[in-house]
Write a protein that holds these residues in place. Structure first.
Motif, mmCIF file in Angstrom:
data_model
loop_
_atom_site.group_PDB
_atom_site.id
_atom_site.type_symbol
_atom_site.label_atom_id
_atom_site.label_comp_id
_atom_site.label_asym_id
_atom_site.label_seq_id
_atom_site.Cartn_x
_atom_site.Cartn_y
_atom_site.Cartn_z
ATOM 1 N N GLY A 11 7.224 56.017 99.523
ATOM 2 C CA GLY A 11 7.039 54.973 98.517
ATOM 3 C C GLY A 11 5.960 53.968 98.871
ATOM 4 N N CYS A 12 5.584 53.883 100.154
ATOM 5 C CA CYS A 12 4.515 52.966 100.574
ATOM 6 C C CYS A 12 3.203 53.358 99.907
ATOM 7 C CB CYS A 12 4.304 53.023 102.082
ATOM 8 S SG CYS A 12 5.567 52.253 103.066
ATOM 9 N N THR A 13 2.377 52.370 99.636
ATOM 10 C CA THR A 13 1.044 52.601 99.081
ATOM 11 C C THR A 13 0.028 52.483 100.208
ATOM 12 O OG1 THR A 13 1.729 51.693 96.955
ATOM 13 C CG2 THR A 13 -0.640 51.827 97.367
ATOM 14 N N VAL A 14 -0.871 53.485 100.279
ATOM 15 C CA VAL A 14 -1.860 53.535 101.346
ATOM 16 C C VAL A 14 -3.231 53.892 100.787
ATOM 17 C CG1 VAL A 14 -0.194 54.176 103.137
ATOM 18 C CG2 VAL A 14 -1.360 55.967 101.840
ATOM 19 N N ARG A 15 -4.236 53.715 101.650
ATOM 20 C CA ARG A 15 -5.600 54.136 101.330
ATOM 21 C C ARG A 15 -6.148 54.840 102.566
ATOM 22 N NH1 ARG A 15 -7.994 49.475 99.545
ATOM 23 N NH2 ARG A 15 -7.556 50.081 97.430
ATOM 24 N N HIS A 16 -6.909 55.910 102.353
ATOM 25 C CA HIS A 16 -7.563 56.611 103.459
ATOM 26 C C HIS A 16 -8.900 55.914 103.677
ATOM 27 C CE1 HIS A 16 -9.443 59.627 105.903
ATOM 28 N NE2 HIS A 16 -8.447 60.489 105.763
ATOM 29 N N VAL A 27 2.992 57.410 99.749
ATOM 30 C CA VAL A 27 3.594 58.230 100.793
ATOM 31 C C VAL A 27 4.784 58.981 100.201
ATOM 32 C CG1 VAL A 27 4.804 58.193 103.003
ATOM 33 C CG2 VAL A 27 2.821 56.697 102.636
ATOM 34 N N GLN A 28 4.783 60.307 100.413
ATOM 35 C CA GLN A 28 5.870 61.153 99.929
ATOM 36 C C GLN A 28 6.889 61.418 101.036
ATOM 37 O OE1 GLN A 28 5.726 62.300 96.475
ATOM 38 N NE2 GLN A 28 4.317 60.595 96.684
ATOM 39 N N SER A 29 6.381 61.682 102.258
ATOM 40 C CA SER A 29 7.277 61.938 103.386
ATOM 41 C C SER A 29 6.547 61.669 104.693
ATOM 42 C CB SER A 29 7.791 63.384 103.366
ATOM 43 O OG SER A 29 6.727 64.289 103.584
ATOM 44 N N THR A 36 2.782 63.033 104.323
ATOM 45 C CA THR A 36 2.325 63.625 103.069
ATOM 46 C C THR A 36 2.112 62.491 102.085
ATOM 47 O OG1 THR A 36 3.592 65.632 103.495
ATOM 48 C CG2 THR A 36 2.868 65.266 101.221
ATOM 49 N N VAL A 37 0.883 62.452 101.526
ATOM 50 C CA VAL A 37 0.501 61.375 100.619
ATOM 51 C C VAL A 37 -0.022 61.991 99.330
ATOM 52 C CG1 VAL A 37 -0.968 59.347 100.305
ATOM 53 C CG2 VAL A 37 -0.146 59.928 102.588
ATOM 54 N N ASN A 38 0.387 61.433 98.196
ATOM 55 C CA ASN A 38 -0.125 61.855 96.903
ATOM 56 C C ASN A 38 -1.155 60.817 96.450
ATOM 57 O OD1 ASN A 38 -0.456 63.303 94.560
ATOM 58 N ND2 ASN A 38 1.364 62.467 93.569
ATOM 59 N N PHE A 39 -2.447 61.186 96.550
ATOM 60 C CA PHE A 39 -3.536 60.277 96.181
ATOM 61 C C PHE A 39 -3.881 60.421 94.701
ATOM 62 C CE2 PHE A 39 -4.180 60.683 100.761
ATOM 63 C CZ PHE A 39 -4.423 59.375 101.117
ATOM 64 N N GLU A 40 -4.287 59.296 94.090
ATOM 65 C CA GLU A 40 -4.618 59.259 92.659
ATOM 66 C C GLU A 40 -5.678 60.292 92.276
ATOM 67 O OE1 GLU A 40 -4.044 54.513 91.723
ATOM 68 O OE2 GLU A 40 -5.884 55.165 92.722
ATOM 69 N N GLU A 41 -6.737 60.391 93.069
ATOM 70 C CA GLU A 41 -7.875 61.233 92.702
ATOM 71 C C GLU A 41 -7.995 62.513 93.528
ATOM 72 O OE1 GLU A 41 -9.594 60.478 90.035
ATOM 73 O OE2 GLU A 41 -8.513 58.597 89.785
ATOM 74 N N ARG A 42 -7.123 62.716 94.510
ATOM 75 C CA ARG A 42 -7.225 63.883 95.392
ATOM 76 C C ARG A 42 -5.995 64.764 95.328
ATOM 77 N NH1 ARG A 42 -8.098 67.996 97.934
ATOM 78 N NH2 ARG A 42 -8.933 68.120 100.032
ATOM 79 N N ALA A 53 -5.814 56.599 110.915
ATOM 80 C CA ALA A 53 -4.976 55.430 110.656
ATOM 81 C C ALA A 53 -5.169 55.029 109.202
ATOM 82 C CB ALA A 53 -5.352 54.283 111.580
ATOM 83 N N LEU A 54 -4.158 55.238 108.397
ATOM 84 C CA LEU A 54 -4.224 54.868 106.986
ATOM 85 C C LEU A 54 -4.141 53.353 106.846
ATOM 86 C CD1 LEU A 54 -1.809 57.561 105.539
ATOM 87 C CD2 LEU A 54 -4.303 57.534 105.379
ATOM 88 N N ASP A 55 -4.732 52.832 105.779
ATOM 89 C CA ASP A 55 -4.620 51.414 105.459
ATOM 90 C C ASP A 55 -3.394 51.218 104.580
ATOM 91 O OD1 ASP A 55 -6.971 50.799 106.831
ATOM 92 O OD2 ASP A 55 -8.212 51.084 105.055
ATOM 93 N N LEU A 56 -2.478 50.390 105.023
ATOM 94 C CA LEU A 56 -1.283 50.062 104.259
ATOM 95 C C LEU A 56 -1.659 49.004 103.237
ATOM 96 C CD1 LEU A 56 1.760 50.569 103.985
ATOM 97 C CD2 LEU A 56 2.112 48.785 105.698
ATOM 98 N N ILE A 57 -1.341 49.243 101.973
ATOM 99 C CA ILE A 57 -1.697 48.337 100.883
ATOM 100 C C ILE A 57 -0.469 47.559 100.444
ATOM 101 C CG2 ILE A 57 -2.663 48.183 98.553
ATOM 102 C CD1 ILE A 57 -4.615 49.299 100.707
ATOM 103 N N ASP A 58 -0.627 46.255 100.399
ATOM 104 C CA ASP A 58 0.444 45.403 99.885
ATOM 105 C C ASP A 58 0.345 45.429 98.368
ATOM 106 O OD1 ASP A 58 2.277 43.460 99.213
ATOM 107 O OD2 ASP A 58 1.442 41.924 100.494
ATOM 108 N N THR A 59 1.293 46.050 97.708
ATOM 109 C CA THR A 59 1.216 46.217 96.254
ATOM 110 C C THR A 59 1.308 44.891 95.518
ATOM 111 O OG1 THR A 59 3.583 46.731 96.190
ATOM 112 C CG2 THR A 59 2.050 48.580 96.235
ATOM 113 N N ASP A 60 1.772 43.825 96.171
ATOM 114 C CA ASP A 60 1.793 42.509 95.533
ATOM 115 C C ASP A 60 0.385 41.934 95.379
ATOM 116 O OD1 ASP A 60 4.555 42.594 95.377
ATOM 117 O OD2 ASP A 60 4.827 41.522 97.274
#
Length: 62
Positions: A11-16, A27-29, A36-42, A53-60
């Motif tokens: 459920g976390c939001t990340v950026r490569h 993040v899926q698992s 395992t990450v489901n990216f918007e465009e990939r 090291a993925l960048d953790l995005i604060d969705t707020d």
């Protein structure tokens, strides 16, 4: 902020950082160093956290 593997949970939001054109990912698992990450465009990608090291995005802040 670079994500510490123990902070990544489904459920976390990340950026490569090397592939910003992939968009944001959800993040899926997390199993050991593999995430395992489901990216918007990939789509779904399995990444090794000992290599990238993925960048953790604060969705707020979005």
């Amino acid at each position: 902020m670079s994500a510490i593997p123990s902070l990544l949970t489904p459920g976390c939001t990340v950026r490569h950082p090397a592939c910003p054109d992939w968009g944001l990912g959800q993040v899926q698992s997390v199993v050991g160093d593999r995430v395992t990450v489901n990216f918007e465009e990939r789509g779904k990608v399995v990444l090794n956290l000992s290599v990238i090291a993925l960048d953790l995005i604060d969705t707020d802040d979005r």
